[in-house]
Design an enzyme around this catalytic site. Structure first.
Site, PDB file in Angstrom:
ATOM      1  N   GLU A  91       0.818  -1.217   0.000  1.00  0.00           N
ATOM      2  CA  GLU A  91       0.000   0.000   0.000  1.00  0.00           C
ATOM      3  C   GLU A  91       0.848   1.261   0.000  1.00  0.00           C
ATOM      4  OE1 GLU A  91      -2.596   0.002   3.461  1.00  0.00           O
ATOM      5  OE2 GLU A  91      -2.786  -2.159   3.231  1.00  0.00           O
ATOM      6  N   CYS A 104       3.181   8.188   1.691  1.00  0.00           N
ATOM      7  CA  CYS A 104       3.648   7.229   2.676  1.00  0.00           C
ATOM      8  C   CYS A 104       3.874   5.904   1.942  1.00  0.00           C
ATOM      9  CB  CYS A 104       2.589   7.101   3.758  1.00  0.00           C
ATOM     10  SG  CYS A 104       2.982   5.885   4.995  1.00  0.00           S
ATOM     11  N   CYS A 111       5.687  -7.719   7.433  1.00  0.00           N
ATOM     12  CA  CYS A 111       6.711  -7.196   8.344  1.00  0.00           C
ATOM     13  C   CYS A 111       7.037  -8.257   9.385  1.00  0.00           C
ATOM     14  CB  CYS A 111       6.186  -5.934   9.025  1.00  0.00           C
ATOM     15  SG  CYS A 111       7.390  -5.140  10.115  1.00  0.00           S
ATOM     16  N   CYS A 115       4.944  -5.945  16.052  1.00  0.00           N
ATOM     17  CA  CYS A 115       4.314  -4.978  16.973  1.00  0.00           C
ATOM     18  C   CYS A 115       2.837  -5.351  17.149  1.00  0.00           C
ATOM     19  CB  CYS A 115       4.449  -3.554  16.438  1.00  0.00           C
ATOM     20  SG  CYS A 115       6.159  -3.029  16.258  1.00  0.00           S
ATOM     21  N   CYS A 118      -0.182  -3.440  15.221  1.00  0.00           N
ATOM     22  CA  CYS A 118      -0.017  -3.113  13.803  1.00  0.00           C
ATOM     23  C   CYS A 118      -0.566  -4.195  12.883  1.00  0.00           C
ATOM     24  CB  CYS A 118       1.470  -2.891  13.527  1.00  0.00           C
ATOM     25  SG  CYS A 118       1.791  -2.432  11.820  1.00  0.00           S
ATOM     26  N   GLY A 158       6.011  -2.519   6.476  1.00  0.00           N
ATOM     27  CA  GLY A 158       7.397  -2.980   6.532  1.00  0.00           C
ATOM     28  C   GLY A 158       8.272  -2.142   7.440  1.00  0.00           C
ATOM     29  N   GLU A 159       9.461  -2.665   7.710  1.00  0.00           N
ATOM     30  CA  GLU A 159      10.445  -1.968   8.540  1.00  0.00           C
ATOM     31  C   GLU A 159      11.610  -1.573   7.625  1.00  0.00           C
ATOM     32  OE1 GLU A 159      11.093  -0.610  11.559  1.00  0.00           O
ATOM     33  OE2 GLU A 159      13.083  -0.299  10.716  1.00  0.00           O
ATOM     34  N   SER A 190      10.878   5.987   9.030  1.00  0.00           N
ATOM     35  CA  SER A 190      10.367   5.585  10.335  1.00  0.00           C
ATOM     36  C   SER A 190      10.831   4.178  10.692  1.00  0.00           C
ATOM     37  CB  SER A 190       8.840   5.637  10.287  1.00  0.00           C
ATOM     38  OG  SER A 190       8.292   5.301  11.533  1.00  0.00           O
ATOM     39  N   SER A 213       9.603   4.998  16.214  1.00  0.00           N
ATOM     40  CA  SER A 213       8.337   4.582  16.812  1.00  0.00           C
ATOM     41  C   SER A 213       8.620   4.145  18.234  1.00  0.00           C
ATOM     42  CB  SER A 213       7.749   3.412  16.008  1.00  0.00           C
ATOM     43  OG  SER A 213       7.491   3.852  14.703  1.00  0.00           O
ATOM     44  N   LEU A 214       8.362   5.043  19.164  1.00  0.00           N
ATOM     45  CA  LEU A 214       8.721   4.769  20.563  1.00  0.00           C
ATOM     46  C   LEU A 214       7.552   4.106  21.289  1.00  0.00           C
ATOM     47  CD1 LEU A 214      11.159   5.094  22.395  1.00  0.00           C
ATOM     48  CD2 LEU A 214      10.252   7.297  23.115  1.00  0.00           C
ATOM     49  N   HIS A 215       6.433   4.769  21.318  1.00  0.00           N
ATOM     50  CA  HIS A 215       5.164   4.229  21.847  1.00  0.00           C
ATOM     51  C   HIS A 215       5.138   3.939  23.340  1.00  0.00           C
ATOM     52  CE1 HIS A 215       4.277   4.223  17.686  1.00  0.00           C
ATOM     53  NE2 HIS A 215       4.644   3.006  17.385  1.00  0.00           N
ATOM     54  N   ASN A 289      -5.070   3.605  15.765  1.00  0.00           N
ATOM     55  CA  ASN A 289      -6.055   3.265  14.763  1.00  0.00           C
ATOM     56  C   ASN A 289      -6.463   1.835  15.067  1.00  0.00           C
ATOM     57  OD1 ASN A 289      -7.331   3.694  12.154  1.00  0.00           O
ATOM     58  ND2 ASN A 289      -5.569   5.053  11.808  1.00  0.00           N
ATOM     59  N   CYS A 332      -1.522   1.905   8.188  1.00  0.00           N
ATOM     60  CA  CYS A 332      -0.683   0.757   7.875  1.00  0.00           C
ATOM     61  C   CYS A 332      -1.307  -0.612   7.678  1.00  0.00           C
ATOM     62  CB  CYS A 332       0.249   0.586   9.060  1.00  0.00           C
ATOM     63  SG  CYS A 332       1.797   1.280   8.797  1.00  0.00           S
TER      64      CYS A 332
HETATM   65  N1  SAH Z   1       8.252  -0.216  10.723  1.00  0.00           N
HETATM   66  C1  SAH Z   1       8.340   1.209  10.785  1.00  0.00           C
HETATM   67  C2  SAH Z   1       7.453   1.924   9.794  1.00  0.00           C
HETATM   68  C3  SAH Z   1       6.063   1.399   9.573  1.00  0.00           C
HETATM   69  S1  SAH Z   1       4.827   1.696  10.745  1.00  0.00           S
HETATM   70  C4  SAH Z   1       8.081   1.684  12.189  1.00  0.00           C
HETATM   71  O1  SAH Z   1       7.812   0.872  13.052  1.00  0.00           O
HETATM   72  O2  SAH Z   1       8.209   2.869  12.453  1.00  0.00           O
HETATM   73  C5  SAH Z   1       4.485   3.404  10.698  1.00  0.00           C
HETATM   74  C6  SAH Z   1       3.989   3.948  12.020  1.00  0.00           C
HETATM   75  O3  SAH Z   1       2.618   3.568  12.271  1.00  0.00           O
HETATM   76  C7  SAH Z   1       4.776   3.434  13.211  1.00  0.00           C
HETATM   77  O4  SAH Z   1       5.000   4.481  14.113  1.00  0.00           O
HETATM   78  C8  SAH Z   1       3.842   2.397  13.777  1.00  0.00           C
HETATM   79  O5  SAH Z   1       4.163   2.092  15.088  1.00  0.00           O
HETATM   80  C9  SAH Z   1       2.501   3.057  13.582  1.00  0.00           C
HETATM   81  N2  SAH Z   1       1.343   2.189  13.651  1.00  0.00           N
HETATM   82  C10 SAH Z   1       1.235   0.906  13.270  1.00  0.00           C
HETATM   83  N3  SAH Z   1       0.002   0.430  13.498  1.00  0.00           N
HETATM   84  C11 SAH Z   1      -0.699   1.448  14.019  1.00  0.00           C
HETATM   85  C12 SAH Z   1      -2.033   1.587  14.479  1.00  0.00           C
HETATM   86  N4  SAH Z   1      -2.881   0.585  14.442  1.00  0.00           N
HETATM   87  N5  SAH Z   1      -2.403   2.791  14.963  1.00  0.00           N
HETATM   88  C13 SAH Z   1      -1.537   3.832  15.016  1.00  0.00           C
HETATM   89  N6  SAH Z   1      -0.277   3.763  14.612  1.00  0.00           N
HETATM   90  C14 SAH Z   1       0.158   2.583  14.126  1.00  0.00           C
END
Ligand code: SAH
Length: 352
Positions: A91, A104, A111, A115, A118, A158-159, A190, A213-215, A289, A332
């Site tokens: 996508e 994007c 991937c 996570c 995701c 993907g990463e 990212s 992506s810290l979270h 999301n 994503c």
């Molecule tokens: N693998 C990379 C890039 C892809 S994800 C990374 O981890 O950064 C892009 C961003 O969307 C990341 O910050 C990821 O953590 C976030 N993301 C993934 N699923 C999500 C969701 N359901 N809601 C909000 N953000 C999400």
């Protein structure tokens, strides 16, 4: 098998043409056609017919097919589901802002990072994308939409740092003056935090924006939602970000997904501010999301506002990400998943 010509740098293309007994300047002509989105050698009208045929026997031009396209009625965001030559799908999301268009991009099919929140990782990693397949998402989104893309974010499926060499080659192609000529300052990458690769990227001293992506600021809750944290814990990751800044002079941006009861505690806001203290950083708060399979929920609007206020009181700049394309599932991996579920055994069904 014919070679993927769009993944070649200009220098590599020059070598290939020399092998075919052609002068070097031909490479520049071909490179220009390819990076302009030309789909067939037959259309390269400044080359002889004989050479066009020869190229067609030797090389392949990748052309992704649009299998789904969704346009947001709210803000014009366009989401593409592309089918690649081998039937796999990825996508891209094209977003229109007042200062220009951003895309994007996906860097892999699926991937491996796992996570928990995701959608992209649910079926695991299928394969990494070639440089041409990343570039194509830009070329063909522009061709289809008639829009000009001025910003690129590697934040789709993907990463990117798990596909390091191909991503760097893609960036070199994207940046090339004879190609798309997009400046590195218009690119964001990212990552979930593969520390050795962040350090390797820092050594290249590219002017792109690193987005991490810290979270979560603590190892216990971060490891619970992001398996990568077990290999590279928070403090090690933040040290790598400081190193990135010191080598590139570029402020690191942090993505922080607000997940109800998981990442939105006030104590986490304070800890985050403490850990980012004194660092040139920016925090992007993203309401989760919801992805049906994950069972996780977004934080309430109040919780997000409180979190932001705490960060700012502690001197950390934080913004809440504006949600674009919320009527078209524009996050994503969701379109690819929906397509796979509906069309079992269809071209991009890989048994996920
Ligand atoms: N693998 C990379 C890039 C892809 S994800 C990374 O981890 O950064 C892009 C961003 O969307 C990341 O910050 C990821 O953590 C976030 N993301 C993934 N699923 C999500 C969701 N359901 N809601 C909000 N953000 C999400």
């Amino acid at each position: 098998m014919r070679e993927d010509i769009k993944s070649l740098t200009l220098e590599e293309l020059e070598q290939r043409l020399q092998t075919l007994g052609e002068p070097k300047f031909r490479a520049k002509q071909i490179f220009k056609w390819l990076h302009g989105g030309t789909e067939r050698f037959a259309d390269m009208t400044n080359l002889s017919n004989a050479l066009r045929e020869r190229l067609d026997e030797t090389f392949e031009i990748t052309v992704p097919k649009i299998v789904r396209k969704q346009v947001s009625k709210l803000d014009g965001t366009i989401k593409y589901l592309w089918q690649l030559a081998d039937g796999n799908c990825v996508e891209s999301v094209l977003m229109q802002y007042h200062h220009g268009c951003s895309i994007c991009l996906s860097s892999e099919v699926g991937c491996a990072m796992g996570c928990k929140f995701c959608a992209s990782t649910i079926g695991g990693l299928v394969r990494r994308l070639a440089p041409s397949e990343m570039l194509d998402q830009i070329l063909f989104a522009e061709k289809d939409s008639g829009l000009t893309i001025s910003n690129v974010v590697l934040m789709g499926i993907g990463e990117p740092l798990d596909n390091f060499d191909n991503v760097l080659k893609f960036l070199e192609l994207l940046n090339h003056p004879n190609g798309r000529n997009l400046g590195m300052r218009h690119v964001s990458l990212s990552t979930c935090g593969i520390v050795p690769k962040i350090l390797e990227l820092a050594e290249r001293r590219l002017q792109l924006t690193l987005s991490v992506s810290l979270h979560s600021p603590d190892d216990e809750s971060r490891s619970a939602i992001m398996p990568i944290n077990k290999a590279y814990p928070v403090d090690e990751l933040l040290d790598a970000c400081r190193k990135y800044f010191s080598l590139t002079g570029r402020r690191v941006s942090f993505e922080y997904t607000m997940i109800d009861g998981v990442s939105d505690h006030e104590a986490q806001a304070k800890l985050l501010a403490e850990k980012l203290g004194g660092m040139a950083a920016h925090v992007n708060l993203i309401p989760l999301n919801a992805v049906t399979e994950t069972g996780l929920r977004a934080s309430t609007r109040e919780a997000i506002r409180r979190f932001q206020t705490i960060l700012e009181e502690h001197g950390v700049t934080a913004t809440v990400r504006r949600t674009l394309g919320s009527d078209i599932d524009a996050s994503c991996g969701q379109l690819r998943r929906a397509y796979e579920k509906k069309e079992e055994g269809a071209p991009c069904g890989h048994g996920a």
